[in-house]
Design a protein around this motif. Structure first.
Motif, PDB file in Angstrom:
ATOM      1  N   ARG A 130     -22.047  24.075 -75.598  1.00 40.02           N
ATOM      2  CA  ARG A 130     -22.213  25.479 -75.204  1.00 40.02           C
ATOM      3  C   ARG A 130     -23.532  25.712 -74.473  1.00 40.02           C
ATOM      4  O   ARG A 130     -23.580  26.447 -73.483  1.00 40.02           O
ATOM      5  CB  ARG A 130     -22.139  26.364 -76.454  1.00 40.02           C
ATOM      6  N   ILE A 131     -24.598  25.111 -74.938  1.00 36.45           N
ATOM      7  CA  ILE A 131     -25.909  25.330 -74.306  1.00 36.45           C
ATOM      8  C   ILE A 131     -25.913  24.782 -72.887  1.00 36.45           C
ATOM      9  O   ILE A 131     -26.430  25.415 -71.950  1.00 36.45           O
ATOM     10  CB  ILE A 131     -27.016  24.663 -75.141  1.00 36.45           C
ATOM     11  N   VAL A 132     -25.312  23.609 -72.685  1.00 34.87           N
ATOM     12  CA  VAL A 132     -25.267  23.022 -71.339  1.00 34.87           C
ATOM     13  C   VAL A 132     -24.392  23.877 -70.424  1.00 34.87           C
ATOM     14  O   VAL A 132     -24.713  24.093 -69.252  1.00 34.87           O
ATOM     15  CB  VAL A 132     -24.737  21.578 -71.402  1.00 34.87           C
ATOM     16  N   LEU A 133     -23.263  24.382 -70.974  1.00 36.03           N
ATOM     17  CA  LEU A 133     -22.398  25.254 -70.176  1.00 36.03           C
ATOM     18  C   LEU A 133     -23.154  26.500 -69.715  1.00 36.03           C
ATOM     19  O   LEU A 133     -23.106  26.876 -68.535  1.00 36.03           O
ATOM     20  CB  LEU A 133     -21.174  25.657 -70.999  1.00 36.03           C
ATOM     21  N   LEU A 134     -23.855  27.145 -70.662  1.00 34.39           N
ATOM     22  CA  LEU A 134     -24.620  28.344 -70.294  1.00 34.39           C
ATOM     23  C   LEU A 134     -25.693  28.005 -69.270  1.00 34.39           C
ATOM     24  O   LEU A 134     -25.946  28.773 -68.335  1.00 34.39           O
ATOM     25  CB  LEU A 134     -25.252  28.958 -71.544  1.00 34.39           C
ATOM     26  N   SER A 135     -26.317  26.853 -69.435  1.00 35.93           N
ATOM     27  CA  SER A 135     -27.356  26.436 -68.480  1.00 35.93           C
ATOM     28  C   SER A 135     -26.767  26.255 -67.085  1.00 35.93           C
ATOM     29  O   SER A 135     -27.370  26.669 -66.087  1.00 35.93           O
ATOM     30  CB  SER A 135     -28.010  25.144 -68.957  1.00 35.93           C
ATOM     31  N   ARG A 136     -25.560  25.649 -67.000  1.00 37.68           N
ATOM     32  CA  ARG A 136     -24.917  25.460 -65.695  1.00 37.68           C
ATOM     33  C   ARG A 136     -24.590  26.819 -65.059  1.00 37.68           C
ATOM     34  O   ARG A 136     -24.809  27.026 -63.862  1.00 37.68           O
ATOM     35  CB  ARG A 136     -23.633  24.655 -65.863  1.00 37.68           C
ATOM     36  N   LEU A 137     -24.037  27.716 -65.869  1.00 34.15           N
ATOM     37  CA  LEU A 137     -23.663  29.032 -65.335  1.00 34.15           C
ATOM     38  C   LEU A 137     -24.887  29.802 -64.885  1.00 34.15           C
ATOM     39  O   LEU A 137     -24.923  30.380 -63.791  1.00 34.15           O
ATOM     40  CB  LEU A 137     -22.898  29.831 -66.393  1.00 34.15           C
ATOM     41  N   ILE A 138     -25.905  29.838 -65.726  1.00 33.84           N
ATOM     42  CA  ILE A 138     -27.111  30.604 -65.399  1.00 33.84           C
ATOM     43  C   ILE A 138     -27.796  30.005 -64.176  1.00 33.84           C
ATOM     44  O   ILE A 138     -28.358  30.729 -63.344  1.00 33.84           O
ATOM     45  CB  ILE A 138     -28.055  30.645 -66.612  1.00 33.84           C
ATOM     46  N   GLY A 139     -27.718  28.683 -64.056  1.00 34.75           N
ATOM     47  CA  GLY A 139     -28.347  28.046 -62.902  1.00 34.75           C
ATOM     48  C   GLY A 139     -27.729  28.442 -61.580  1.00 34.75           C
ATOM     49  O   GLY A 139     -28.373  28.352 -60.535  1.00 34.75           O
ATOM     50  N   GLN A 140     -26.457  28.891 -61.597  1.00 36.87           N
ATOM     51  CA  GLN A 140     -25.786  29.307 -60.374  1.00 36.87           C
ATOM     52  C   GLN A 140     -25.920  30.795 -60.099  1.00 36.87           C
ATOM     53  O   GLN A 140     -25.559  31.259 -59.020  1.00 36.87           O
ATOM     54  CB  GLN A 140     -24.292  28.947 -60.452  1.00 36.87           C
ATOM     55  N   LEU A 141     -26.415  31.557 -61.085  1.00 40.28           N
ATOM     56  CA  LEU A 141     -26.552  33.001 -60.899  1.00 40.28           C
ATOM     57  C   LEU A 141     -27.900  33.326 -60.262  1.00 40.28           C
ATOM     58  O   LEU A 141     -28.905  32.664 -60.549  1.00 40.28           O
ATOM     59  CB  LEU A 141     -26.423  33.731 -62.238  1.00 40.28           C
ATOM     60  N   PRO A 142     -27.962  34.342 -59.425  1.00 43.51           N
ATOM     61  CA  PRO A 142     -29.224  34.679 -58.765  1.00 43.51           C
ATOM     62  C   PRO A 142     -30.211  35.299 -59.740  1.00 43.51           C
ATOM     63  O   PRO A 142     -29.827  36.060 -60.635  1.00 43.51           O
ATOM     64  CB  PRO A 142     -28.794  35.693 -57.686  1.00 43.51           C
ATOM     65  N   ASP A 143     -31.468  34.951 -59.579  1.00 41.37           N
ATOM     66  CA  ASP A 143     -32.515  35.534 -60.405  1.00 41.37           C
ATOM     67  C   ASP A 143     -33.402  36.395 -59.510  1.00 41.37           C
ATOM     68  O   ASP A 143     -34.560  36.081 -59.255  1.00 41.37           O
ATOM     69  CB  ASP A 143     -33.314  34.433 -61.092  1.00 41.37           C
ATOM     70  N   VAL A 144     -32.828  37.467 -58.999  1.00 40.75           N
ATOM     71  CA  VAL A 144     -33.531  38.340 -58.069  1.00 40.75           C
ATOM     72  C   VAL A 144     -33.619  39.733 -58.647  1.00 40.75           C
ATOM     73  O   VAL A 144     -32.835  40.133 -59.516  1.00 40.75           O
ATOM     74  CB  VAL A 144     -32.821  38.393 -56.691  1.00 40.75           C
ATOM     75  N   GLU A 145     -34.560  40.494 -58.188  1.00 40.73           N
ATOM     76  CA  GLU A 145     -34.764  41.852 -58.676  1.00 40.73           C
ATOM     77  C   GLU A 145     -33.659  42.771 -58.174  1.00 40.73           C
ATOM     78  O   GLU A 145     -33.280  42.733 -57.009  1.00 40.73           O
ATOM     79  CB  GLU A 145     -36.128  42.393 -58.209  1.00 40.73           C
ATOM     80  N   VAL A 146     -33.097  43.577 -59.082  1.00 45.30           N
ATOM     81  CA  VAL A 146     -32.100  44.575 -58.731  1.00 45.30           C
ATOM     82  C   VAL A 146     -32.792  45.929 -58.766  1.00 45.30           C
ATOM     83  O   VAL A 146     -33.181  46.407 -59.838  1.00 45.30           O
ATOM     84  CB  VAL A 146     -30.903  44.550 -59.710  1.00 45.30           C
ATOM     85  N   ASP A 147     -32.974  46.538 -57.616  1.00 43.83           N
ATOM     86  CA  ASP A 147     -33.747  47.763 -57.507  1.00 43.83           C
ATOM     87  C   ASP A 147     -33.094  48.876 -58.326  1.00 43.83           C
ATOM     88  O   ASP A 147     -32.009  49.355 -58.011  1.00 43.83           O
ATOM     89  CB  ASP A 147     -33.850  48.180 -56.037  1.00 43.83           C
ATOM     90  N   GLY A 148     -33.797  49.305 -59.403  1.00 47.37           N
ATOM     91  CA  GLY A 148     -33.299  50.407 -60.212  1.00 47.37           C
ATOM     92  C   GLY A 148     -32.061  50.084 -60.999  1.00 47.37           C
ATOM     93  O   GLY A 148     -31.364  51.002 -61.458  1.00 47.37           O
ATOM     94  N   GLY A 149     -31.742  48.811 -61.204  1.00 43.55           N
ATOM     95  CA  GLY A 149     -30.517  48.463 -61.903  1.00 43.55           C
ATOM     96  C   GLY A 149     -30.656  47.177 -62.668  1.00 43.55           C
ATOM     97  O   GLY A 149     -31.714  46.558 -62.741  1.00 43.55           O
ATOM     98  N   ARG A 150     -29.542  46.752 -63.278  1.00 38.93           N
ATOM     99  CA  ARG A 150     -29.513  45.505 -64.039  1.00 38.93           C
ATOM    100  C   ARG A 150     -28.093  44.959 -64.051  1.00 38.93           C
ATOM    101  O   ARG A 150     -27.123  45.708 -64.203  1.00 38.93           O
ATOM    102  CB  ARG A 150     -29.994  45.717 -65.468  1.00 38.93           C
ATOM    103  N   VAL A 151     -27.992  43.635 -63.898  1.00 41.10           N
ATOM    104  CA  VAL A 151     -26.711  42.942 -64.004  1.00 41.10           C
ATOM    105  C   VAL A 151     -26.734  42.139 -65.304  1.00 41.10           C
ATOM    106  O   VAL A 151     -27.698  41.418 -65.577  1.00 41.10           O
ATOM    107  CB  VAL A 151     -26.468  42.010 -62.809  1.00 41.10           C
ATOM    108  N   VAL A 152     -25.675  42.287 -66.105  1.00 37.56           N
ATOM    109  CA  VAL A 152     -25.619  41.646 -67.418  1.00 37.56           C
ATOM    110  C   VAL A 152     -24.339  40.827 -67.521  1.00 37.56           C
ATOM    111  O   VAL A 152     -23.252  41.327 -67.225  1.00 37.56           O
ATOM    112  CB  VAL A 152     -25.661  42.688 -68.555  1.00 37.56           C
ATOM    113  N   LEU A 153     -24.485  39.570 -67.926  1.00 34.85           N
ATOM    114  CA  LEU A 153     -23.346  38.729 -68.277  1.00 34.85           C
ATOM    115  C   LEU A 153     -23.142  38.866 -69.779  1.00 34.85           C
ATOM    116  O   LEU A 153     -24.020  38.484 -70.564  1.00 34.85           O
ATOM    117  CB  LEU A 153     -23.610  37.272 -67.891  1.00 34.85           C
ATOM    118  N   GLN A 154     -21.996  39.421 -70.202  1.00 32.88           N
ATOM    119  CA  GLN A 154     -21.743  39.740 -71.604  1.00 32.88           C
ATOM    120  C   GLN A 154     -20.607  38.889 -72.149  1.00 32.88           C
ATOM    121  O   GLN A 154     -19.640  38.589 -71.443  1.00 32.88           O
ATOM    122  CB  GLN A 154     -21.382  41.226 -71.756  1.00 32.88           C
ATOM    123  N   ASP A 155     -20.729  38.531 -73.433  1.00 32.11           N
ATOM    124  CA  ASP A 155     -19.634  37.806 -74.074  1.00 32.11           C
ATOM    125  C   ASP A 155     -18.611  38.803 -74.620  1.00 32.11           C
ATOM    126  O   ASP A 155     -18.700  40.010 -74.367  1.00 32.11           O
ATOM    127  CB  ASP A 155     -20.170  36.874 -75.165  1.00 32.11           C
TER     128      ASP A 155
END
Length: 529
Positions: free
Chosen positions: A192-217
């Motif tokens: 599970r930890i490696v899977l989450l690491s792979r997924l998070i590694g492909q997601l952008p880590d950029v600032e969202v002006d006035g907002g937030r993007v959340v990956l939820q289980d």
């Protein structure tokens, strides 16, 4: 005349503007609601892009796990060693054709790690789990296996591989399974930890002006999030359920009320004023910009074609002139048995080969652009292809005093297009002839194993830095340096070589080296994509 045209132009502009303004005033009551819906669609589109990125990651994991299972030997020690060596694998299992669990063994020989795996998956092996395939498309029936029964084996009767999801303590767990040739099933529990690491590694880590993007289980707990806004209990403005097998998770886009009001207000108030009183002007400007860009693009493409044709014409004229010149000299002196005639004959042969390569590149590029490029495969020995190409380039390389070292290690035939392989190697060696300095060294190495073969071409020419190692495979791109400036060429040789390699199911890369240039050609043993 100009005054009359000005009056007509003003009338044509002002009358529609006043008409549009009057219509806009009547639409203002609905604009804010429409803008809110459009805003949600915009953010839904962003989430869809993120979902597509995650889906590509899971597809990549499927391919990796398929290779892992196929490469693992069919004995207990090999399986345990494979699980220890693969970070993505938490555990491995094997079922026989009757659905009985062969591995891990349910006895004292199993390790603590395997016992924990059996505990986590007990509902599956006791036939109490509810398993399902990929979520159905619209109009399809839900594909589930409920109640008692050999669920995994029944799933394997309908498809060759798939996923099983279940929950245990810390959250979602994933099993990837694959049907075996003997009718059984084997698979891997994902770490599970490696899977989450792979997924998070492909997601952008950029600032969202006035907002937030959340990956939820599935419990709405955040798995990963970015953006400065703290949503607290505010509802999301857009939600996207992830693709199978993570379809119990979702992406949520939160936006502060101030930012929503600002964006919705900008869409309503600005559109009311601009569209009401300047809409037609803006439309005309956009129309003009559109046509300008389209015409500019056409001009650029036309200029590129003209440049290409001009360059090719120049390249073809030079070898043809040499062929004609040396042929005339040879004809005049051949009767005297002058030894120099032999040298001139070699020049004729070399220039004819050069002309053939140029024409082949042009024809290949033209077929590629028309999507008409096809291969004629038959058993080919790559060592023989390399030797033939080096022999063709022998006089030219010898003239520049380039030392050629060929280490042959691929004597077995593969299924491939011999002419295409020769064209790939010829384009690589041709670059050495053009760009390598005098008294340099050209090293060609071939290696062959059960998976395929590798051809490595290294020369002491200009070093290609990291930013250009990928761009050199684009058509017409050329690296600028003291050695390459002024050297004529069409700029399509490497592009064609890579395309031919990919048509064989392989690839051509420029490897990072401290000096010179190294190209690596990889081809599968079957020679097919």
């Amino acid at each position: 005349m100009r005054a009359r045209l000005a009056v007509v132009f003003v009338a044509l502009v002002l009358l529609p503007l006043f008409s549009v303004g009057w219509l806009v005033l009547r639409m203002r009551a609905d604009e804010r609601a429409v803008a809110s819906v459009e805003l949600s669609r915009v953010f839904e589109g962003r989430l869809a892009d993120l979902d597509a990125t995650i889906e590509k990651t899971t597809s990549s994991l499927e391919r990796q796990l398929t290779k892992f299972l196929e490469a693992t030997a069919d004995d207990v020690d090999a399986r345990r060693a494979a699980v220890r060596a693969e970070p993505l694998a938490r555990a491995m299992f094997v079922l026989d054709g009757e659905g009985r669990l062969l591995f891990p063994p349910e006895d004292d020989t199993s390790s603590q790690r395997e016992k924990d795996f059996l505990t986590r998956t007990r509902a599956i092996w006791d036939r109490r789990a509810i398993l399902y395939d990929r979520p159905p498309e619209q109009g399809d029936a839900v594909t589930t296996v409920k109640g008692r029964g050999d669920s995994l084996r029944q799933l394997a009767e309908r498809k060759s591989s798939g996923w099983v999801t279940w929950y245990w303590q810390e959250g979602l767990h994933l099993l990837f399974w694959q049907k075996r040739a003997d009718g059984g099933v084997h698979g891997v529990e994902i770490e599970r930890i490696v899977l989450l690491s792979r997924l998070i590694g492909q997601l952008p880590d950029v600032e969202v002006d006035g907002g937030r993007v959340v990956l939820q289980d599935s419990r709405d707990d955040p798995v990963y999030q970015w953006g400065s806004y703290e949503p607290n209990d505010a509802p999301p403005v857009a939600v996207r359920t992830l693709a199978y097998p993570l379809d119990s998770w979702r992406l949520a886009f939160y936006l502060s009320s101030d930012q929503q009001a600002q964006l919705v207000g900008a869409r309503t108030e600005t559109s009311t004023l601009v569209l009401g009183f300047g809409g037609l002007v803006a439309a005309l400007l956009l129309f003009a910009v559109y046509f300008y860009r389209e015409s500019s693009r056409d001009l650029r493409e036309a200029a590129a074609r003209v440049t290409f044709v001009t360059q090719v014409s120049h390249e073809l004229k030079t070898p043809l002139a040499n062929i004609r010149l040396y042929a005339e000299l040879l004809e005049a002196r051949l009767e005297d048995e002058d030894p120099e005639a032999v040298d001139r004959l070699q020049v004729i042969v070399a220039e004819s080969h050069r002309l053939t390569r140029l024409i082949n590149n042009i024809l290949t590029y033209a077929r590629q652009r028309r999507s008409a490029l096809a291969l004629e495969k038959r058993p080919v020995v790559i060592d023989a292809v390399v030797e033939r190409v080096l022999e063709q380039f022998g006089p030219a390389l010898e003239e520049k005093r380039i030392d050629v070292v060929f280490q042959a290690g691929a004597p077995e035939p593969i299924e491939a297009d011999e002419d295409a392989l020769g064209q790939i190697v010829a384009n690589l060696v041709s670059n050495v002839e053009k760009y390598a300095p005098n008294e340099a060294q050209l090293s060609v190495t071939t290696v062959q194993d059960d998976d395929g073969l590798i051809v490595t071409v290294h020369n002491d020419g200009p070093t290609i830095d990291g930013s250009a190692r990928e761009r050199i495979f684009a058509p017409f791109y050329r690296v600028s340096s003291k050695l390459t400036d002024g050297v004529t060429g069409t700029g399509i040789g490497l592009s064609i070589a890579r395309e031919l390699a990919k048509r064989h199911g392989g690839d051509l890369r420029c490897l990072p080296v401290e000096s010179g240039a190294t190209f690596e050609l990889r081809l599968p043993r079957g020679g097919s994509s």
